[in-house]
Scaffold this motif. Structure first.
Motif, PDB file in Angstrom:
ATOM      1  N   LEU A 164       0.830  -1.197   0.000  1.00  0.00           N
ATOM      2  CA  LEU A 164       0.000   0.000   0.000  1.00  0.00           C
ATOM      3  C   LEU A 164       0.874   1.260   0.000  1.00  0.00           C
ATOM      4  O   LEU A 164       0.600   2.211  -0.734  1.00  0.00           O
TER       5      LEU A 164
ATOM      6  N   ALA B 131       0.926   4.004  -2.919  1.00  0.00           N
ATOM      7  CA  ALA B 131       0.727   5.430  -2.640  1.00  0.00           C
ATOM      8  C   ALA B 131       1.857   6.244  -3.258  1.00  0.00           C
ATOM      9  O   ALA B 131       1.625   7.297  -3.868  1.00  0.00           O
TER      10      ALA B 131
ATOM     11  N   CYS C 100       1.281   6.436  -6.977  1.00  0.00           N
ATOM     12  CA  CYS C 100       0.226   7.403  -7.296  1.00  0.00           C
ATOM     13  C   CYS C 100       0.742   8.834  -7.213  1.00  0.00           C
ATOM     14  O   CYS C 100       0.432   9.667  -8.072  1.00  0.00           O
TER      15      CYS C 100
ATOM     16  N   ASP D 160      -9.123  10.861  -6.863  1.00  0.00           N
ATOM     17  CA  ASP D 160      -9.000   9.541  -6.210  1.00  0.00           C
ATOM     18  C   ASP D 160      -7.533   9.144  -6.048  1.00  0.00           C
ATOM     19  O   ASP D 160      -7.112   8.671  -4.988  1.00  0.00           O
TER      20      ASP D 160
ATOM     21  N   GLU E  64      -5.887  11.044  -3.299  1.00  0.00           N
ATOM     22  CA  GLU E  64      -6.231  10.511  -1.979  1.00  0.00           C
ATOM     23  C   GLU E  64      -5.436   9.246  -1.676  1.00  0.00           C
ATOM     24  O   GLU E  64      -4.936   9.063  -0.562  1.00  0.00           O
ATOM     25  N   ILE E  65      -5.311   8.367  -2.654  1.00  0.00           N
ATOM     26  CA  ILE E  65      -4.552   7.129  -2.461  1.00  0.00           C
ATOM     27  C   ILE E  65      -3.080   7.453  -2.206  1.00  0.00           C
ATOM     28  O   ILE E  65      -2.419   6.780  -1.413  1.00  0.00           O
TER      29      ILE E  65
ATOM     30  N   LEU F 276      -2.028   7.663   1.464  1.00  0.00           N
ATOM     31  CA  LEU F 276      -2.086   6.503   2.351  1.00  0.00           C
ATOM     32  C   LEU F 276      -0.684   6.104   2.805  1.00  0.00           C
ATOM     33  O   LEU F 276       0.291   6.277   2.087  1.00  0.00           O
TER      34      LEU F 276
ATOM     35  N   VAL G 176      -8.276  -1.869  -4.376  1.00  0.00           N
ATOM     36  CA  VAL G 176      -7.562  -0.594  -4.489  1.00  0.00           C
ATOM     37  C   VAL G 176      -6.577  -0.659  -5.662  1.00  0.00           C
ATOM     38  O   VAL G 176      -6.504   0.260  -6.483  1.00  0.00           O
TER      39      VAL G 176
ATOM     40  N   VAL H 240      -6.591   1.691  -9.122  1.00  0.00           N
ATOM     41  CA  VAL H 240      -5.462   2.497  -9.586  1.00  0.00           C
ATOM     42  C   VAL H 240      -5.085   2.105 -11.012  1.00  0.00           C
ATOM     43  O   VAL H 240      -4.873   2.965 -11.871  1.00  0.00           O
TER      44      VAL H 240
END
Length: 186
Positions: A100, A104, A107, A134, A137-138, A141, A157, A161
């Motif tokens: 994750l 992030a 992204c 979106d 926001e990711i 994380l 998730v 993406v």
């Protein structure tokens, strides 16, 4: 179509160049640039890749060839009708919190790459704006925002993406015509 560069191959490039940036950051930045419709010449890409990698080293001739293969491969995968593009970051065997955090980072770099393209993003569709929101926001994380208990949530998730990047590519790029559609008469 050739197979997409995987994490290990991008990591190898980073290691050869003494990159301080991670494979996720490099892949995300270049993917964002391409998805927004930006293109580089070979020389421009090598210079940009060195900058994105945060390295002081220059690329030897073999590494330059591999960097160009990386760029060409990413564009080919993004254009492919089978939509097999995947964000590249830490290998799947890692714990979900680590994946994750890397996603992030990907992204965040992707959004930077969108800006790097020089495209006027103020004229995008509402859907594209929502996708970028979106992804933003990711990008915020962190590892503590996840635990290892739910692989299904992670896949949701990740797939969001992946499809978001492809949607933005379709929004800002004209796909090459296939040979089949070229020979069709109306």
């Amino acid at each position: 179509m050739s197979e997409q560069f995987d994490y290990e191959r991008v990591l190898h490039l980073c290691t050869r160049l003494g990159a301080r940036a991670t494979p996720a950051m490099i892949h995300g930045a270049i993917a964002g640039h391409l998805c927004a419709g930006g293109r580089f010449t070979a020389e421009q890409f090598i210079a940009q890749a060195i900058e994105v990698m945060e390295t002081d080293q220059s690329a030897d001739p073999d590494t330059k060839v591999e960097l160009i293969e990386f760029y060409d491969n990413m564009l080919e995968v993004l254009q492919d009708e089978q939509m097999l593009f995947r964000p590249v970051f830490v290998a799947d065997g890692q714990e979900i919190p680590k994946r994750l955090a890397e996603l992030a980072s990907w992204c965040s770099a992707f959004i930077s790459g969108l800006g790097l393209s020089g495209r006027d993003l103020s004229k995008m569709t509402q859907e594209a704006g929502e996708i970028i929101s979106d992804l933003s926001e990711i990008s915020l994380l962190q590892e503590q925002d996840a635990d290892d208990s739910d692989e299904a949530d992670w896949m949701t998730v990740f797939e969001h993406v992946r499809l978001s990047a492809l949607s933005l590519f379709l929004e800002f790029n004209e796909l090459p015509k296939s040979e089949e559609s070229d020979s069709t008469t109306h």
